[in-house]
Design an enzyme around this catalytic site. Structure first.
Site, short mmCIF file in Angstrom:
data_model
loop_
_atom_site.label_atom_id
_atom_site.label_comp_id
_atom_site.label_asym_id
_atom_site.label_seq_id
_atom_site.Cartn_x
_atom_site.Cartn_y
_atom_site.Cartn_z
N HIS A 134 0.83 -1.21 0.00
CA HIS A 134 0.00 0.00 0.00
C HIS A 134 0.86 1.25 0.00
O HIS A 134 0.45 2.30 0.51
CB HIS A 134 -0.93 0.01 1.22
CG HIS A 134 -1.88 -1.13 1.26
ND1 HIS A 134 -2.24 -1.76 2.42
CD2 HIS A 134 -2.53 -1.78 0.25
CE1 HIS A 134 -3.09 -2.73 2.15
NE2 HIS A 134 -3.27 -2.77 0.84
N GLY A 171 25.15 -0.44 -29.01
CA GLY A 171 26.00 -0.48 -27.83
C GLY A 171 26.50 -1.83 -27.40
O GLY A 171 26.79 -2.04 -26.22
N ASP A 172 26.64 -2.77 -28.34
CA ASP A 172 27.10 -4.10 -27.95
C ASP A 172 28.43 -4.50 -28.58
O ASP A 172 28.86 -5.65 -28.48
CB ASP A 172 26.05 -5.16 -28.31
CG ASP A 172 25.82 -5.27 -29.82
OD1 ASP A 172 26.38 -4.45 -30.57
OD2 ASP A 172 25.06 -6.17 -30.24
N THR A 222 35.54 2.65 -40.25
CA THR A 222 35.43 1.26 -39.84
C THR A 222 36.80 0.78 -39.35
O THR A 222 37.79 1.52 -39.41
CB THR A 222 34.98 0.37 -41.01
OG1 THR A 222 36.06 0.29 -41.96
CG2 THR A 222 33.74 0.95 -41.68
N SER A 227 32.68 -9.37 -35.55
CA SER A 227 33.24 -10.72 -35.43
C SER A 227 33.11 -11.47 -36.75
O SER A 227 34.02 -12.21 -37.15
CB SER A 227 32.53 -11.48 -34.31
OG SER A 227 32.73 -10.87 -33.06
#
Length: 426
Positions: free
Chosen positions: A155, A321-322, A412, A365
C-alpha cells in the site's frame, strides 16, 4: 467466489463485505480470506458477524500474515512471530489452495484446514527501488537512485530498511533468499512465487527468476509461479518473493486448473544438463607452439576485454551499444582455445581463428572471421618468416571490403587495418 474491493489502498466497508457474502454463500458455507491489516480486520469481522447473526450464513474467516519485514522477533531473537505481520502475496497461494480444495468437493472445515495450514507457514519479502504514485494525491515517495528499500508493503508503505542498492539481480535475490530461508522449515520442498509489484520490466523479471533458480534454495524448489503481476502496488518499481513449504496435497492444489483469468500456473522447474561450451576450432589441425605469438595473442585478448565498456559506450552513440561485449566474447573464445591452436602454422591458424569467430556475436566478429578465412586460404604452406605473408592479409582485407562494401574513410576497423598492412609490407 467474490472479491470485495475498497478505494485505493483502503479496506472495503462492512456493508460491501455483507453484500458480497449474501451473493455467494450457499448451504455449504463460505471461507473469507483477508490480508492481515487493521482496516481489513475491523470491516471484514463486522460484515461477517452480521452475516452470521442476522442472516444465518455459515462463514469461516482466515487472516494471512506472511510479511517477513513486519514479523516480530521473539525474545530469543532467533525466531519470528508472524501474528501481527502484514498480509502480502502469500494470500494468493492460500486462496489458490482453498479454491482447489473447494473445487475438489471438500467440506468447509476441511477447506479451512488446508488454507489455514498454509497461511501459518507461507512467507514473503518485498524489495523496491521506488514507491508508487497514488492517482490524485501526492507524488512518489523519493528513494535515492543508489538505494533500495527492503520490506516494502503493498500500500505504498516504506521498507523497514533502506540500504545501498544492489548492483545485480544475483545480489538482490541473494539478499531476499538469505532472509526468507530462516523463516521456512528446513530441508522441505518449496513453492517459490516471484511477483512484480508494478513497474519492473518483463526482461528484468525473467533475469530475477533465473537468479532464484540459481540461489541457495534452488534445489528445494519443486514448483515455481511467475514471474508475473500477481499482487501489484500500482506502479511500484519492485518485487516480492514468496516461499511456501510443500507436501503432496498442497502441490496438487497449487497445480490444479482454474478458470481465474490472470492466474499464472505453477510449473515444475526443469534443470537440463547443458554441457559447457568449448571454444574449439572445429578443424583437424594439430596444436603447435609459438611462445612469441602466444604472448601477442594473449595481450590482444586482454586489450579487447579491458576495453569492453569503452567500446560499448562508443558504439551506443550510433548503434546498439554491444560492440565491446561481442568483441570481448570473441577474445574469450580465442583465449580458451589458445592451447589447442596450430600457432606455428599460419594458414591452419587463420582457418581455426576464422572458425572460432563464427561462434561470436556481432557484425564485426563476422568480418574478422572472413578476414582470417581468406588469409588462411591464400597463405598455403607459407611459414611466419616467408616473404609474401603480409600480401595474403592484404588480399583478405580486400575481400572483406568487397563483402561489406567498405571504403577508406568510412570510419570502420579497416581504417586502422589497411595502414598497418601497408606499413608491414614495406
Amino acid at each position: 467466489t467474490a472479491a470485495v474491493c475498497g478505494e485505493i489502498f483502503t479496506s472495503p466497508p462492512a456493508d460491501a463485505v455483507l453484500q458480497a457474502l449474501g451473493e455467494v454463500v450457499g448451504p455449504a458455507g463460505c471461507l473469507v480470506i483477508t490480508r492481515n491489516a487493521v482496516g481489513n480486520n475491523l470491516n471484514f469481522v463486522a460484515g461477517v458477524n452480521e452475516a452470521e447473526k442476522k442472516h444465518g450464513l455459515k462463514v469461516r474467516t482466515l487472516r494471512v500474515a506472511d510479511d517477513l519485514a513486519t514479523a516480530r522477533k521473539t525474545s530469543g531473537g532467533s525466531k519470528f512471530d508472524f501474528k501481527g505481520a502484514r498480509g502480502m502475496a502469500g494470500l494468493q497461494l492460500v486462496v489458490k489452495v482453498a479454491g482447489a480444495a473447494a473445487q475438489a468437493g471438500l467440506p468447509l472445515d476441511a477447506v479451512y484446514g488446508e488454507a489455514a495450514a498454509l497461511a501459518k507457514v507461507v512467507r514473503t519479502q518485498g524489495v523496491a527501488f521506488s514507491s508508487c504514485s497514488i492517482p490524485g494525491q501526492f507524488n512518489k515517495r523519493p528513494v535515492p537512485e543508489d538505494e533500495m528499500e527492503i520490506g516494502v508493503g503493498i500500500h505504498g508503505e516504506p521498507g523497514q530498511l533502506r540500504v545501498k542498492a544492489r548492483s545485480s539481480a544475483k545480489e538482490i535475490i541473494d539478499t531476499m533468499v538469505s532472509q526468507l530461508k530462516n523463516v521456512v522449515p528446513e530441508e522441505v520442498p518449496l513453492c517459490a512465487m516471484l511477483n512484480n509489484l508494478g513497474a519492473v520490466p518483463n526482461l528484468e523479471m525473467a533475469i530475477l527468476a533465473a537468479q532464484v533458480m540459481r540461489s541457495e534454495i534452488a534445489d528445494r524448489i519443486r514448483l515455481f509461479i511467475g514471474p508475473a503481476h500477481l499482487l501489484t502496488s500500482l506502479d511500484t518499481n519492485g518485487i516480492s518473493l514468496t516461499l511456501a513449504p510443500l507436501d503432496p496435497v498442497r502441490a496438487e492444489r497449487l497445480c490444479a486448473p482454474t478458470s481465474c483469468r490472470f492466474w499464472v500456473p505453477a510449473v515444475a522447474p526443469q534443470r537440463p544438463s547443458v554441457p559447457p561450451r568449448r571454444a574449439r576450432s572445429g578443424l583437424c589441425f594439430p596444436a603447435t607452439h609459438n611462445a612469441l605469438l602466444s604472448v601477442l595473442i594473449l595481450r590482444a585478448c586482454s586489450a579487447i576485454e579491458e576495453s569492453e565498456d569503452a567500446l560499448n559506450r562508443l558504439d551506443a552513440q550510433i548503434a546498439n551499444g554491444d560492440c565491446g561485449r561481442n568483441l570481448a566474447h570473441a577474445a574469450r573464445l580465442l583465449r580458451i582455445a589458445l592451447p589447442e591452436l596450430p600457432l606455428n602454422d599460419p594458414s591452419p591458424l587463420c582457418l581455426c581463428i576464422s572458425k572460432l569467430l563464427r561462434g561470436a556475436e556481432g557484425a564485426l566478429s563476422a568480418l574478422w572471421s572472413i578476414l582470417f578465412f581468406e588469409a588462411g586460404k591464400d597463405l598455403g604452406d607459407k611459414s611466419w618468416g616467408d616473404a609474401g605473408l603480409v600480401d595474403s592479409f592484404v588480399q583478405a582485407a580486400c575481400a572483406v571490403a568487397e563483402v561489406a562494401d567498405i571504403k577508406d574513410g568510412m570510419r570502420t576497423f579497416m581504417d586502422a587495418l589497411n595502414p598497418a598492412l601497408r606499413a608491414a609490407s614495406g
